[in-house]
Design a protein around this motif. Structure first.
Motif, mmCIF file in Angstrom:
data_model
loop_
_atom_site.group_PDB
_atom_site.id
_atom_site.type_symbol
_atom_site.label_atom_id
_atom_site.label_comp_id
_atom_site.label_asym_id
_atom_site.label_seq_id
_atom_site.Cartn_x
_atom_site.Cartn_y
_atom_site.Cartn_z
ATOM 1 N N ALA A 214 0.882 -1.323 -0.062
ATOM 2 C CA ALA A 214 -0.001 -0.188 0.074
ATOM 3 C C ALA A 214 1.006 1.291 -0.228
ATOM 4 O O ALA A 214 1.936 1.076 0.604
ATOM 5 N N PHE A 215 0.398 2.249 -0.741
ATOM 6 C CA PHE A 215 1.258 3.529 -0.483
ATOM 7 C C PHE A 215 0.030 4.749 -1.041
ATOM 8 O O PHE A 215 -0.768 4.692 -1.399
ATOM 9 N N ARG A 216 0.628 6.039 -0.879
ATOM 10 C CA ARG A 216 0.016 6.997 -1.237
ATOM 11 C C ARG A 216 0.920 7.982 -2.094
ATOM 12 O O ARG A 216 1.784 8.278 -1.677
ATOM 13 N N PRO A 217 0.698 8.031 -3.620
ATOM 14 C CA PRO A 217 1.398 8.900 -4.319
ATOM 15 C C PRO A 217 1.215 10.480 -3.981
ATOM 16 O O PRO A 217 0.251 10.918 -3.773
ATOM 17 N N GLU A 218 2.598 11.022 -4.340
ATOM 18 C CA GLU A 218 2.621 12.196 -4.036
ATOM 19 C C GLU A 218 2.279 13.292 -5.053
ATOM 20 O O GLU A 218 3.266 13.975 -5.607
ATOM 21 N N GLY A 219 1.040 12.923 -5.571
ATOM 22 C CA GLY A 219 0.575 13.720 -7.005
ATOM 23 C C GLY A 219 0.753 12.670 -8.182
ATOM 24 O O GLY A 219 0.617 11.637 -7.988
ATOM 25 N N ALA A 220 0.112 13.362 -9.315
ATOM 26 C CA ALA A 220 -0.046 12.450 -10.591
ATOM 27 C C ALA A 220 1.232 11.861 -10.895
ATOM 28 O O ALA A 220 2.170 12.589 -10.726
ATOM 29 N N GLY A 221 1.063 10.617 -11.491
ATOM 30 C CA GLY A 221 2.232 10.139 -11.979
ATOM 31 C C GLY A 221 1.829 8.662 -12.653
ATOM 32 O O GLY A 221 1.079 8.049 -12.742
ATOM 33 N N ARG A 222 2.979 8.048 -12.739
ATOM 34 C CA ARG A 222 2.885 6.679 -13.367
ATOM 35 C C ARG A 222 3.825 5.669 -12.530
ATOM 36 O O ARG A 222 5.096 6.017 -11.838
ATOM 37 N N LEU A 223 3.739 4.328 -12.530
ATOM 38 C CA LEU A 223 4.261 3.459 -11.815
ATOM 39 C C LEU A 223 4.740 2.318 -12.581
ATOM 40 O O LEU A 223 3.991 1.722 -13.428
ATOM 41 N N GLU A 224 6.005 2.005 -13.004
ATOM 42 C CA GLU A 224 6.412 0.537 -13.277
ATOM 43 C C GLU A 224 6.612 -0.352 -12.263
ATOM 44 O O GLU A 224 7.213 -0.268 -11.029
ATOM 45 N N VAL A 225 6.256 -1.609 -12.668
ATOM 46 C CA VAL A 225 6.202 -2.766 -11.613
ATOM 47 C C VAL A 225 6.824 -3.960 -12.593
ATOM 48 O O VAL A 225 6.408 -4.339 -13.404
ATOM 49 N N ARG A 226 7.927 -4.637 -12.063
ATOM 50 C CA ARG A 226 8.270 -5.753 -12.372
ATOM 51 C C ARG A 226 8.376 -6.899 -11.175
ATOM 52 O O ARG A 226 8.506 -6.302 -10.090
ATOM 53 N N TYR A 227 8.039 -7.878 -11.353
ATOM 54 C CA TYR A 227 7.789 -8.909 -10.391
ATOM 55 C C TYR A 227 8.038 -10.183 -10.916
ATOM 56 O O TYR A 227 8.025 -10.458 -12.110
ATOM 57 N N TRP A 228 8.492 -11.106 -10.090
ATOM 58 C CA TRP A 228 9.022 -12.363 -10.507
ATOM 59 C C TRP A 228 8.817 -13.572 -9.396
ATOM 60 O O TRP A 228 8.847 -13.208 -8.275
ATOM 61 N N SER A 229 8.490 -14.670 -9.645
ATOM 62 C CA SER A 229 8.300 -15.702 -8.702
ATOM 63 C C SER A 229 9.714 -16.721 -8.731
ATOM 64 O O SER A 229 9.895 -16.689 -10.031
ATOM 65 N N ALA A 230 9.895 -17.283 -7.730
ATOM 66 C CA ALA A 230 10.934 -18.636 -7.963
ATOM 67 C C ALA A 230 10.355 -19.512 -7.307
ATOM 68 O O ALA A 230 9.825 -19.729 -6.215
ATOM 69 N N ALA A 231 10.418 -20.774 -8.008
ATOM 70 C CA ALA A 231 10.215 -22.068 -7.531
ATOM 71 C C ALA A 231 11.330 -23.005 -7.599
ATOM 72 O O ALA A 231 12.197 -22.891 -8.528
#
Length: 796
Positions: free
Chosen positions: A743-760
């Motif tokens: 959870a987070f609160r942006p400090e103004g209008a903007g864009r978010l890049e998310v990269r994620y990976w799982s490991a088995a």
């Protein structure tokens, strides 16, 4: 020639005495008295715990958890499992939050006074991926179970003894953080004993107590059984980035003792860390030391409180401890002994000239630089890079490499003494360090540090070795310089100065006894040799620990200089300079040993080569890769990489591998990817939730916003941190099938890049599996993992 033989015998005696100090104790059998610690009994638990790798969140780790619950139940300690979500913050080039769901196992041995502050024993039961963890930390866990049994065999302790088996230490001390942050028992803990290891053998060192340790060391000194401990180790450890579970209670101000055995580093976090490879003497030492300390704390009228720091070190079977100011008294005694030596020498018409003294001082500094230059080039000439896995080449030949460094360092000490006795060697004395320093640049590019050390040594060689100096004057200059160095260390870091203060005091006593070696009797030679053997034997374990702890061989030059304090009267030829040939001969032997290390194959069935391979599926680009981040040059790794017909090339594969790795295209597999959603909450808050696919043990998220993200919270827990704009922030979550929410609160209008990976921790179904592993190769760490990568972009 006679003194050369005596010197050789003194060195052999010192080596034998040092080895006896480093040799673990005899293992007590399974039928040892019930109130004693038996490594044979503890090994039964080691075999169960270290049957297979069991990292946090794995099925194997849950089996270890269940075993601990059964064992504590058998011991009547009413076990409890503390399951918590917890996270840890790390800051470097980027902000990293590591966390997950831990399952600590806790048992309590009740004491007579249940209201008294409790003693807590602690060890972690998770291993790193790919390693059975027989030493790190199955040994500590099994030792705790055996300690619990031994304590129950005696009278009830005066206070409760809590047994905490933490989970997630290897991920970020997570289990310890969960216990001390939220468990009711944590508020009752008054003293902590932590059990760890860094390797598969060696003596059990008491290497950390925390600050203000006066009463803690007094408790340890009362209980220690053939102790191995020094305040120097605590000082050095505080300068390093390493942590253990002990860090958590120490930061909370709880006193305690941290034990670990450090030896045979090839077994550290390695697949070879099996029960069969664990040194049982090391387990005996760890358990016996911890049992003695636990008994002392559990039966004490009061537990140690925070009192002024003390200097301490082991001497034979005792721990010597004193306030830092006493170090100045020892130095004052050393100064008095040096004065006695000078007066006695003067009465024997062997007074030293000021020039001799100055040359002795210069020779002491020269040999320090000469040894540093030679040891630095020795390390670089091995051809082994300085990366963590690269060092396994040296770990595989650890005793040989250590022997080479000791011989090379000793050659520098003997050369300085012999060259100063002969005189007229300034060109030769300058050329050796200069050449060694410049030669450092032959391996791995220009080495400014090596060149600088060599140049400084060359300058000292030119100004020091122009004329012959007398033995009394030269040795006096060496001792005076060593004394001033010890004074500087005492002023700057008194707890670490013990390494210098004690040797200079002993060497000053030797100088007084033999009248600074002005007397030429054989008795005086024997006295000097006896003191040298004692001094070098005491320094031997320090040298060995320094060799194991840091891949900085040039730092071992300190021991070459300290050795000079003792062996100078035996190494300084009275007539001529024949000792130079001995020194150069030793240097040739050292170089030959380095040549063996460089030009022979280090890998064997006993010491296999590490290799780390993974199958990467990039769902955003619909690409798959077979990747080797280590060991890619082995035929086995090449066979794995090219199994799908791809060509191997070195390339970065961000975000998993920002630096180039060996990779080959692999067959696309439509594997389940982590499910990611970004929702809007009240008053502009955002909630990023990612659920790993079935079978994944860990999940990693990287976020990069265009505006700062405030009020960052992981799994509903506020971190108090802000994700900076334009920078990546990483969250690694382990062992939680429900995934992680951010959870987070942006400090103004903007864009978010998310990269994620799982490991088995397994090769993907449907992929061509790796062929059988050769006996001279070991899949290391998370090798064999399947990594599934995804991306998400959002704006508001």
């Amino acid at each position: 020639m006679g003194r050369t033989i005596v010197l050789a015998l003194a060195l052999i005696a010192a080596a034998l005495l040092a080895w006896l100090q480093l040799d673990p104790p005899r293992v007590r059998p399974a039928d040892a008295p019930a109130d004693r610690f038996s490594a044979e009994r503890a090994m039964a638990d080691v075999r169960v715990i270290a049957r297979a790798p069991h990292p946090m969140g794995s099925h194997a780790n849950r089996l270890v958890r269940d075993h601990l619950v059964r064992r504590l139940t058998e011991l009547g300690l009413a076990p409890e499992v503390q399951a918590e979500d917890v996270w840890d913050q790390r800051e470097g080039r980027e902000l990293v939050l590591a966390g997950g769901r831990v399952e600590n196992v806790i048992g309590v041995l009740p004491g007579r006074d249940r209201a008294a502050p409790a003693v807590l024993l602690m060890a972690h039961y998770d291993s790193v991926p790919g390693s059975p963890g027989a030493a790190d930390d199955a040994a500590g866990v099994a030792a705790m179970l055996e300690i619990a049994r031994a304590l129950k065999a005696g009278d009830p302790p005066a206070r409760d003894v809590v047994f905490l088996f933490t989970d997630g230490e290897e991920v970020g001390l997570l289990g310890a953080r969960a216990f001390f942050a939220g468990h009711a028992l944590a508020r009752r803990v008054g003293f902590v004993i932590n059990l760890e290891s860094r390797g598969g053998a060696g003596r059990a060192l008491m290497f950390q107590t925390g600050p203000e340790n006066g009463e803690t060391i007094r408790l340890f000194a009362r209980s220690a059984v053939r102790p191995a401990a020094t305040s120097l180790s605590q000082f050095v450890y505080e300068q390093m980035p390493n942590d253990t579970d002990f860090t958590v209670p120490m930061e909370a101000g709880i006193p305690g003792l941290n034990f670990a055995f450090v030896g045979r580093p090839f077994e550290y976090h390695s697949p070879t860390a099996t029960p069969e490879r664990l040194d049982r003497g090391s387990l005996q030492d760890l358990g016996a030391q911890a049992l003695a300390a636990t008994r002392e704390a559990a039966t004490a009228e009061a537990l140690p409180t925070r009192t002024p720091e003390v200097v301490f070190a082991d001497l034979a079977a005792w721990v010597i401890a004193y306030p830092p100011i006493v170090g100045w008294a020892i130095l004052a005694a050393a100064a008095a002994l040096l004065l006695v030596a000078a007066v006695r020498a003067r009465r024997l018409d062997a007074a030293a000239s000021w020039m001799d003294l100055a040359q002795g001082a210069g020779a002491f500094l020269y040999l320090l630089l000469l040894a540093a230059a030679l040891l630095r080039i020795a390390r670089r000439a091995t051809g082994t890079p300085f990366g963590y896995l690269d060092q396994f080449e040296l770990y595989a030949r650890g005793p040989l490499f250590e022997a080479a460094l000791v011989v090379i360092g000793l050659s520098a000490t003997l050369y300085a003494a012999a060259a100063l006795a002969r005189g007229k060697t300034r060109i030769e004395a300058a050329a050796i360090p200069a050449t060694a320093g410049l030669a450092c640049s032959l391996f791995g590019g220009f080495d400014a540090v090596g060149a600088g050390i060599g140049a400084a040594g060359a300058v000292l060689g030119l100004v020091t070795f122009g004329r012959a100096a007398s033995l009394p004057g030269a040795w006096a200059g060496v001792l005076a310089t060593g004394f001033l160095t010890a004074c500087a260390a005492q002023a700057a870091a008194p707890t670490a100065a013990v390494l210098l203060v004690w040797p200079i005091a002993l060497a000053a006593a030797s100088a007084a006894l033999v009248a600074l070696a002005a007397v030429k009797s054989f008795v005086d030679t024997l006295i000097a040799a006896f003191v040298a053997a004692l001094g070098l034997a005491w320094l031997g374990p320090y040298l060995h620990m320094s060799f194991l702890a840091m891949d900085l061989p040039e730092m071992l030059a300190v021991y070459a200089a300290l050795a000079a304090l003792f062996i100078w009267p035996l190494a300084h030829p009275r007539i001529g300079g024949g000792g130079r040939l001995t020194a150069l001969g030793l240097l040739v032997i050292g170089i030959a040993l380095i040549g063996v290390i460089r030009f022979t194959d280090p890998w064997s069935e006993r010491h296999p080569q590490p290799a780390t391979l993974a199958y990467v599926v990039d769902t955003a680009r619909r690409q798959a890769w077979r990747v080797a981040s280590a060991g890619e040059e082995t035929a086995w790794a090449r066979q794995v990489l090219t199994a799908d017909g791809g060509t191997i090339a070195r390339r970065p594969l961000p975000p998993l591998y920002p630096e180039p790795v060996a990779a080959a295209p692999a067959r696309w597999l439509d594997l389940p990817a982590p499910a990611a959603t970004l929702a809007t909450g009240l008053e502009g808050a955002r909630l990023l939730s990612i659920l790993p696919p079935a079978g994944a043990r860990s999940l990693t998220i990287e976020i990069r916003p265009t505006v700062a993200l405030a009020e960052l919270a992981v799994e509903g827990n506020r971190t108090g941190l802000t994700a900076p704009a334009g920078q990546w922030t990483r969250i690694r979550w382990v062992g939680d099938p429900d995934g992680v929410s951010l959870a987070f609160r942006p400090e103004g209008a903007g864009r978010l890049e998310v990269r994620y990976w799982s490991a088995a921790d397994a090769w993907p179904p449907g992929a061509i599996p790796p062929p059988p592993t050769p006996r001279k190769v070991m899949p290391f760490g998370a090798s064999g993992a399947t990594l599934v990568v995804g991306e998400l972009q959002a704006q508001w």
